[in-house]
Enzyme design. Structure first.
Site, PDB file in Angstrom:
ATOM      1  N   MET A   1       0.837  -1.200   0.000  1.00  0.00           N
ATOM      2  CA  MET A   1       0.000   0.000   0.000  1.00  0.00           C
ATOM      3  C   MET A   1       0.870   1.247   0.000  1.00  0.00           C
ATOM      4  SD  MET A   1      -2.948   1.300  -0.029  1.00  0.00           S
ATOM      5  CE  MET A   1      -3.108   3.089  -0.078  1.00  0.00           C
TER       6      MET A   1
ATOM      7  N   GLU B   1       4.686   0.762  -5.847  1.00  0.00           N
ATOM      8  CA  GLU B   1       4.230   1.635  -4.755  1.00  0.00           C
ATOM      9  C   GLU B   1       4.985   2.962  -4.795  1.00  0.00           C
ATOM     10  OE1 GLU B   1       1.583   0.532  -3.609  1.00  0.00           O
ATOM     11  OE2 GLU B   1       1.853  -1.568  -4.160  1.00  0.00           O
TER      12      GLU B   1
HETATM   13 ZN   LIG Z   1      -1.292   0.211  -6.955  1.00  0.00          ZN
END
Ligand SMILES: [Zn+2]
Length: 883
Positions: free
Chosen positions: A272, A307
Site C-alpha cells: 500500500m 508503490e
Molecule cells: Zn497500486
C-alpha cells in the site's frame, strides 16, 4: 451484518462533496483492544456543492463514539446528531465560515480480523485504509476527492511500541508518565484519507539514502521484525532503482525527506502506497538467496517500484472517486511493467504479463463479473481491485503509448502532472492531457474505459500476385457482457510485420503511403476494415499483433507449418513465443479431441522438430529461451474450450510433455548439465537464465520417471544453496512419482519452519500438485499447526493454490473440491470478508463446465448465498455469479 439488499453505488450519481476538510489533527492513544482516537477537523462548506441542507454526514463503522464537539463549545448532545451503523449525521453545521469539529472514539484493533482500518499483525499495530478503511478508525469524509493536511500524534507504551510511525516528517517526540512516549508526524502534502498510515511496534530498520537529480538527500528506511533484518537489502536497492528510473523516464522526483517501508505479515493485498510510509506484505519485501526465488526477487523489485511510482500517479494526483481506480492503478502497473522490463528482459517481462492477462483477466472479462476498466457500479469497492482494473487498465495505457509513441506519451504525462498536481481527477482527465499535449484525437479510444469484454479480431488475408499486393481484412467484435448487450467498435492499434518465406524481412508499404518500414501499426477503428500492402514480389507470412499491441483475441487461420516457421523466424520476440504457444496449443487441442473420441494419442512430429530447432540454437537470453519451451498452461488451454474438460486437458498436456522429453532427452540432459552449477547469491541475468533453463529441462526430464533423473532432482534439492534451485527440484519431486516425496517434504519443512514465506511455498506446492491424494493432503494441511485462517498469505497458499492452481483436483467430478472451498469461504466470511470474496473466484466460472459440475458448483454458490450474516463482499460476487 448485511443489509437485506446491499446498496449499489453508481458512477452516474457522483456529486461533489458538500464539505471540505482543510486540516486534520489526529491523536491516537494506542492499546491492543481500546485505542482512543481524537480527531480534530477544520472544515468548511464546499462552494461547488449544490445541496441545500445544513447537515453534515460522516462515514464510520465499528466505532465506539465518546464525544462530538463543534468549535470548542460544549459537547454536542444526542439531539444534535444521529448515529447509524455506518454514519454520523450532525444536523446543523456552520455554512458560511470555517468550523472545527472534534470527535473522540474508541476502536478495538485486536478484534479486527478483516485487516481494514487499524489492526494487529504479529504484535504490531498497523493500518490499511484503501479503499474505505479510514472510516473504521474515526468518523470522516471517507472519499478520495476530500484532500486534507494531516498532523498525527501517537501515544503508546515504550516497551510494547518503541517505534511509532505515520506519514510525512517527524516533527516532535517526548516522554510521558507510566512508561509511555509520544511522537508527532506532519505530512506537508494534502491527501485523501485512504493514504493515511500508522504503524507501531517492535520494529528494526535498515537504512539507506538516495540523492535526487536536483541534489536533495532522501533518507530511506525499511522496517521489519528483528529476525528479518538480513532480508532487506534487495528491497532497499529496488527502491533506489525505482527512484532513479522515475527521474530518468518520467522526470519525477521524490518530494519528502524520508521514505519508509514497513513489512507486515498479515496483509490483504500486496502493498500500500501510503504517503511516505508504504505498508507491505512481507512477501514483497523480504528476500535472501536461500529463502527467495528469482521470481520473488523480480516481484519484490516490481512491487517496490509500483508503490514508489504511486507517489506521483496516485498520491500527488489521485482519483476523484473509486470508479476511477484504473486512473492510478492502470497507469502505475504500466509504469512498473516498463521498469521491470528495463531492469531485466523486456521480452520476458512482456510475455509473463500477457500470459497472466490472457489466462486470468480474459476469464474475468468473459465471466459473470465482467466490468469495464472504469466500472459503472459496485456494491463493495474492495471487489473491484481486479485484474481488469489493474492489468487491462495497464494495457489501455500501453495502447496510448503505442498510438502516441514514447515521446508523445512523455509530453502527455508531463502535461498531466503539471495540470493536475494536487488534485483528485478522472480517467478522462488523463486521456485529455494525452490528447492536448499531442493534438491527438482519442475520442473513440475512450470506449476502452467504458466497454467490458475482450474484443476478437478476425483476420483474413488475400495475396494478389499480379498486383503484388497483400490485403488484410480485419473484423472486430466483442461478446456481450452483463449490462452491455451491444458493443461499439474500438480504436485498436495492431502492430504488423511481414516475413518472406526465406525468413528475411519483407518491407511494409501501405497503399497510398510512400513510406516503407519493417513494421507498421494499423489503427483499426471500424467493425470491418481492410489494409493493403504493396510491392510484395512474393506472398509473405504475416506477423500480427506484435508485442501484443492490444488486449484482444486474435482469430487467424495459421497452418501448423506457418506457426513453426514463425517460431523459427519472427524477429518480434513476443510473436515468436506466441507462435510456439499456438503451435503447442493447436496440437494439444487435437489430442484432446482424439482422446475424447477414444483414439490413441500420437504426437505430430512437427512440434518435436520445432522444439529441436529451438533447443539446438544458441541463445543469449536464457530466460527467454526457457519461455519458448514452456507449454501453454492448463488454465490457458481451458480458456480455449467451449466446455472445459479438465481431465482430458491434463492428460493431453502431460502426454505432449512426456513425449517431448522422450524424443529430445539428450538435448534436455545436455542443457541441464551445462547450466547446473552452484550460484548462490548470483542475481545477474546470466545466472537467473541458467537456473531457469536448467529447471525447465528438469521439469521435462522428470516426466520420464527415470531413476537417474529422480536422483538428479533429489541431489539438486539437497545441495541447492538458493531457493530457486531447491524449490524447482522439490516441485519436480512432488509433481511426479518419486520415491523420496514424503521425505523431501518433511526435510523442507524442518529446514524452513521459522521462515513464514518459505512455509507458504511448502503449502502452495502440495496444494497444487496433480498427483493422486492431493485433496486428502489439502484437508490434512488445514489442520496443520502452521496453518492459520486469519493469515491471508496462508489462506492464499493453501486454499487459493488448491482452488485456482489445481484445475485437476479442484474440479474433481464428485464435487468434494467445491464443497471444501465453500466451507472455507463461509468460515472466512466473518473473519475476513475481503479474502473470502477473493477465494470465491474459482466458483464464479461455473458455467464453463459440464452439466454435472455446473450443478455441483451452483449448489455451493447457493449455500454460500444462504450464509447468515453474509458480508457485502461475498454477497456481491456470489449473487452476480448466479444471476
Ligand atoms: Zn497500486
Amino acid at each position: 451484518m448485511r443489509d437485506a439488499n446491499p446498496q449499489t453505488i453508481y458512477l452516474k450519481d457522483y456529486t461533489v462533496p458538500d464539505y471540505l476538510i482543510d486540516s486534520v489533527e489526529l491523536n491516537f492513544t494506542l492499546d491492543d483492544e481500546n485505542t482512543q482516537v481524537i480527531s480534530r477537523l477544520t472544515m468548511r462548506r464546499n462552494p461547488a456543492s449544490q445541496s441545500a441542507g445544513k447537515s453534515l454526514t460522516l462515514s464510520g463503522e465499528n466505532l465506539k463514539l465518546l464525544r462530538v464537539n463543534l468549535n470548542d463549545g460544549d459537547d454536542l448532545t444526542a439531539v444534535d446528531y444521529q448515529q447509524t451503523a455506518d454514519s454520523l449525521v450532525i444536523h446543523e453545521v456552520p455554512q458560511d465560515q470555517r468550523f472545527v469539529l472534534t470527535i473522540e472514539n474508541l476502536i478495538n484493533p485486536k478484534a479486527n480480523t478483516a485487516l481494514e482500518g487499524l489492526y494487529l499483525s504479529n504484535g504490531m499495530l498497523c493500518t490499511q485504509c484503501e479503499a474505505e478503511g479510514f472510516r473504521k478508525i474515526t468518523y470522516y469524509l471517507d472519499r478520495p476527492d476530500v484532500m486534507a493536511r494531516f498532523r498525527t500524534t501517537i501515544i503508546a507504551d515504550k516497551n510494547r511500541y518503541p517505534v511509532l510511525l505515520s506519514n510525512g516528517n517527524k516533527v516532535g517526540h517526548g516522554e510521558l508518565s507510566e512508561n509511555r512516549h509520544w511522537v508527532t508526524w506532519e505530512d506537508p502534502f494534502d491527501k485523501p484519507c485512504y493514504l493515511f498510515a500508522l504503524v507501531a511496534g517492535q520494529l528494526h530498520c535498515v537504512e539507506g539514502n538516495f540523492t535526487t537529480q536536483s541534489g536533495r538527500n532522501i533518507s530511506l528506511q525499511v522496517f521489519v521484525e528483528p529476525h528479518d533484518l538480513d532480508k532487506c537489502d534487495h528491497a532497499l536497492q529496488s527502491l533506489k532503482n525505482a527512484m532513479r528510473w522515475d527521474e530518468e523516464v518520467y522526470g519525477r522526483e521524490y518530494d519528502l525527506d524520508l521514505y519508509m517501508i514497513v513489512a507486515v505479515s498479515h496483509f490483504n493485498m500486496g502493498a500500500m502506497e501510503n504517503k511516505g510510509l508504504n505498508v507491505f506484505n512481507t512477501k514483497y519485501v523480504l528476500a535472501r538467496p536461500d529463502t527467495a526465488t528469482d521470481s520473488d526477487y523480480e516481484h519484490i523489485e516490481g512491487v517496490i517500484g509500483h508503490e514508489y511510482f504511486h507517489n506521483w500517479t496516485g498520491n500527488r494526483i489521485t482519483c476523484r472517486d473509486w470508479f476511477q481506480l484504473s486512473l492510478k492503478e492502470g497507469f502505475t502497473v504500466f509504469r512498473d511493467q516498463e521498469f521491470t522490463g528495463d531492469r531485466t528482459s523486456k521480452a520476458v517481462k512482456r510475455i509473463e504479463d500477457v500470459n497472466m492477462l490472457r489466462t486470468r483477466q480474459f476469464a474475468e472479462d468473459a465471466g459473470p463479473l465482467a466490468h469495464p476498466i472504469r466500472p459503472d457500479s459496485y456494491m463493495e469497492i474492495n471487489n473491484f481491485y481486479t485484474l481488469t482494473v489493474y492489468e487491462k487498465g495497464a494495457e489501455v495505457v500501453r495502447m496510448i503509448h503505442i498510438l502516441l509513441g514514447a515521446e508523445g506519451f512523455r509530453k502527455g504525462s508531463d502535461l498531466y502532472f503539471q495540470r493536475h498536481d494536487g488534485q483528485a481527477v478522472t480517467c478522462d482527465d488523463f486521456v485529455k492531457a494525452m490528447e492536448d499535449a499531442n493534438g491527438a484525437d482519442l475520442a473513440q479510444f475512450r470506449r476502452w474505459y467504458s466497454q467490458a469484454g475482450t474484443p476478437v479480431l478476425t483476420v483474413r488475408q488475400h495475396y494478389e500476385p499480379t498486383g503484388q499486393t497483400l490485403t488484410l481484412t480485419i473484423a472486430q467484435s466483442c461478446p456481450p457482457t452483463p449490462g452491455q448487450p451491444v458493443k461499439e467498435p474500438l480504436h485498436i492499434p495492431v502492430k504488423v510485420g511481414l516475413i518472406n518465406r526465406d525468413g528475411s524481412v519483407a518491407s511494409c508499404k501501405l497503399k497510398d503511403s510512400d513510406q516503407a518500414s519493417d513494421e507498421v501499426t494499423l489503427s483499426v477503428t471500424e467493425a470491418e476494415q481492410s489494409f493493403t500492402f504493396e510491392d510484395l514480389t512474393q506472398q509473405p507470412v504475416v506477423s500480427l499483433l506484435r508485442g501484443f499491441s492490444a488486449p484482444v483475441k486474435l482469430a487467424m487461420d495459421y497452418s501448423l507449418e506457418e506457426l513453426a516457421f514463425l517460431l523459427s523466424h519472427d524477429s518480434d520476440t513476443f510473436n515468436r513465443w506466441e507462435a510456439g504457444q499456438q503451435l503447442a496449443g493447436a496440437i494439444i487441442m487435437r489430442l484432446i479431441e482424439d482422446c475424447r473420441n477414444g483414439w490413441n494419442m500420437q504426437l505430430d512430429p512437427i512440434i518435436v522438430e520445432a522444439f529441436r530447432k529451438v533447443l539446438e540454437q544458441p541463445w543469449d537470453d536464457l530466460s527467454y529461451f526457457s519461455l519458448l519451451l514452456d507449454l501453454p498452461s492448463e488454465t490457458y488451454l481451458a480458456e480455449q474450450m467451449q466446455v472445459v474438460d479438465v481431465e482430458t486437458i491434463h492428460k493431453a498436456r502431460e502426454f505432449v510433455k512426456r513425449t517431448l522429453a522422450q524424443q529430445l532427452q539428450p538435448q534436455f540432459q545436455v542443457l541441464y548439465q551445462t547450466n547446473h552449477r552452484d550460484e548462490s547469491g548470483q542475481f545477474d541475468a546470466g545466472a537467473i537464465g541458467r537456473r531457469r533453463i536448467k529447471n525447465t529441462c528438469l521439469s521435462y526430464l522428470s516426466k520420464l520417471e527415470n531413476a537417474d533423473i529422480q536422483n538428479w532432482a533429489e541431489q539438486q534439492f539437497k545441495t541447492a544453496r538458493n531457493m530457486t534451485d531447491q524449490m524447482a527440484a522439490l516441485t519436480a519431486i512432488v509433481n511426479n512419482p518419486h520415491p523420496a516425496t514424503r521425505q523431501c517434504l518433511t526435510d523442507f519443512y524442518q529446514q524452513w519452519r521459522n521462515e513464514a514465506l518459505v512455509i507458504d511455498k511448502w503449502f502452495a506446492l502440495q496444494a497444487s500438485s496433480p498427483m493422486p491424494g492431493t485433496f486428502a493432503t489439502v484437508q490434512a494441511l488445514m489442520a496443520h499447526d502452521a496453518f492459520d485462517l486469519k493469515n491471508p498469505n496462508r489462506v492464499r497458499s493453501l486454499i487459493g493454490a488448491f482452488s485456482q492452481a489445481n484445475q485437476l483436483h479442484f474440479h474433481a467430478a464428485n464435487g468434494q473440491g467445491y464443497q471444501f472451498l465453500a466451507d472455507q469461504i463461509i468460515a472466512l466470511n466473518t473473519i475476513n470478508p475481503q479474502v473470502a470474496s477473493r477465494m470465491l473466484s474459482a466458483l464464479t466460472q461455473w458455467r464453463r463446465y459440464d452439466e454435472s459440475r455446473q450443478a455441483l458448483m451452483k449448489a455451493q454458490l447457493e449455500r454460500i448465498m444462504g450464509t447468515v450474516n453474509i458480508s457485502k463482499d461475498v454477497y456481491e460476487v456470489a449473487s452476480k455469479s448466479l444471476a
